[in-house]
Design a protein around this motif. Structure first.
Motif, PDB file in Angstrom:
ATOM      1  N   GLN A   5       0.830  -1.199   0.000  1.00  0.00           N
ATOM      2  CA  GLN A   5       0.000   0.000   0.000  1.00  0.00           C
ATOM      3  C   GLN A   5       0.871   1.258   0.000  1.00  0.00           C
ATOM      4  N   VAL A   6       1.861   1.273   0.864  1.00  0.00           N
ATOM      5  CA  VAL A   6       2.750   2.435   0.972  1.00  0.00           C
ATOM      6  C   VAL A   6       3.525   2.626  -0.331  1.00  0.00           C
ATOM      7  N   ALA A  10       3.216   5.812  -2.913  1.00  0.00           N
ATOM      8  CA  ALA A  10       4.420   6.596  -3.225  1.00  0.00           C
ATOM      9  C   ALA A  10       4.645   6.638  -4.739  1.00  0.00           C
ATOM     10  N   GLU A  11       4.409   5.531  -5.397  1.00  0.00           N
ATOM     11  CA  GLU A  11       4.565   5.460  -6.853  1.00  0.00           C
ATOM     12  C   GLU A  11       3.560   6.392  -7.541  1.00  0.00           C
ATOM     13  N   GLU A  12       2.350   6.441  -7.015  1.00  0.00           N
ATOM     14  CA  GLU A  12       1.345   7.352  -7.567  1.00  0.00           C
ATOM     15  C   GLU A  12       1.795   8.811  -7.461  1.00  0.00           C
ATOM     16  N   LYS A  18       5.991  13.587 -11.937  1.00  0.00           N
ATOM     17  CA  LYS A  18       6.571  13.471 -13.278  1.00  0.00           C
ATOM     18  C   LYS A  18       5.633  14.050 -14.326  1.00  0.00           C
ATOM     19  N   GLU A  19       4.358  13.729 -14.208  1.00  0.00           N
ATOM     20  CA  GLU A  19       3.390  14.224 -15.180  1.00  0.00           C
ATOM     21  C   GLU A  19       3.316  15.754 -15.141  1.00  0.00           C
ATOM     22  N   GLN A  38       1.751   6.368 -12.302  1.00  0.00           N
ATOM     23  CA  GLN A  38       0.528   6.482 -11.512  1.00  0.00           C
ATOM     24  C   GLN A  38      -0.303   5.203 -11.609  1.00  0.00           C
ATOM     25  N   LEU A  39      -0.401   4.649 -12.803  1.00  0.00           N
ATOM     26  CA  LEU A  39      -1.157   3.418 -12.996  1.00  0.00           C
ATOM     27  C   LEU A  39      -0.503   2.266 -12.235  1.00  0.00           C
ATOM     28  N   THR A  40       0.806   2.169 -12.327  1.00  0.00           N
ATOM     29  CA  THR A  40       1.530   1.133 -11.592  1.00  0.00           C
ATOM     30  C   THR A  40       1.281   1.270 -10.095  1.00  0.00           C
TER      31      THR A  40
END
Length: 61
Positions: A5-6, A10-12, A18-19, A38-40
């Motif tokens: 979850q964390v 963080a990846e989102e 980046k976007e 974000q999708l990942t």
């Protein structure tokens, strides 16, 4: 909250940054990478959420 979850959340956030930077400098590749990150992140976070629900269900049983 588990590590998936964390990590996913963080990846989102990393992807959103980046976007945003890609939009600011008009770099389509960076924008696309951000959206992919974000999708990942959403997938990882969803997996972590599912794991947490299963764990909670087992604990209640």
């Amino acid at each position: 909250m588990n590590k998936d979850q964390v990590s996913g959340r963080a990846e989102e956030v990393k992807g959103k940054i980046k976007e945003t930077v890609g939009k600011a400098v008009d770099n389509n590749r960076l924008k696309a990478e951000g959206k992919a990150d974000q999708l990942t992140g959403k997938v990882k976070a969803g997996y972590g959420d599912a794991k947490e629900k299963v764990k909670d269900a087992i604990d209640k049983a």
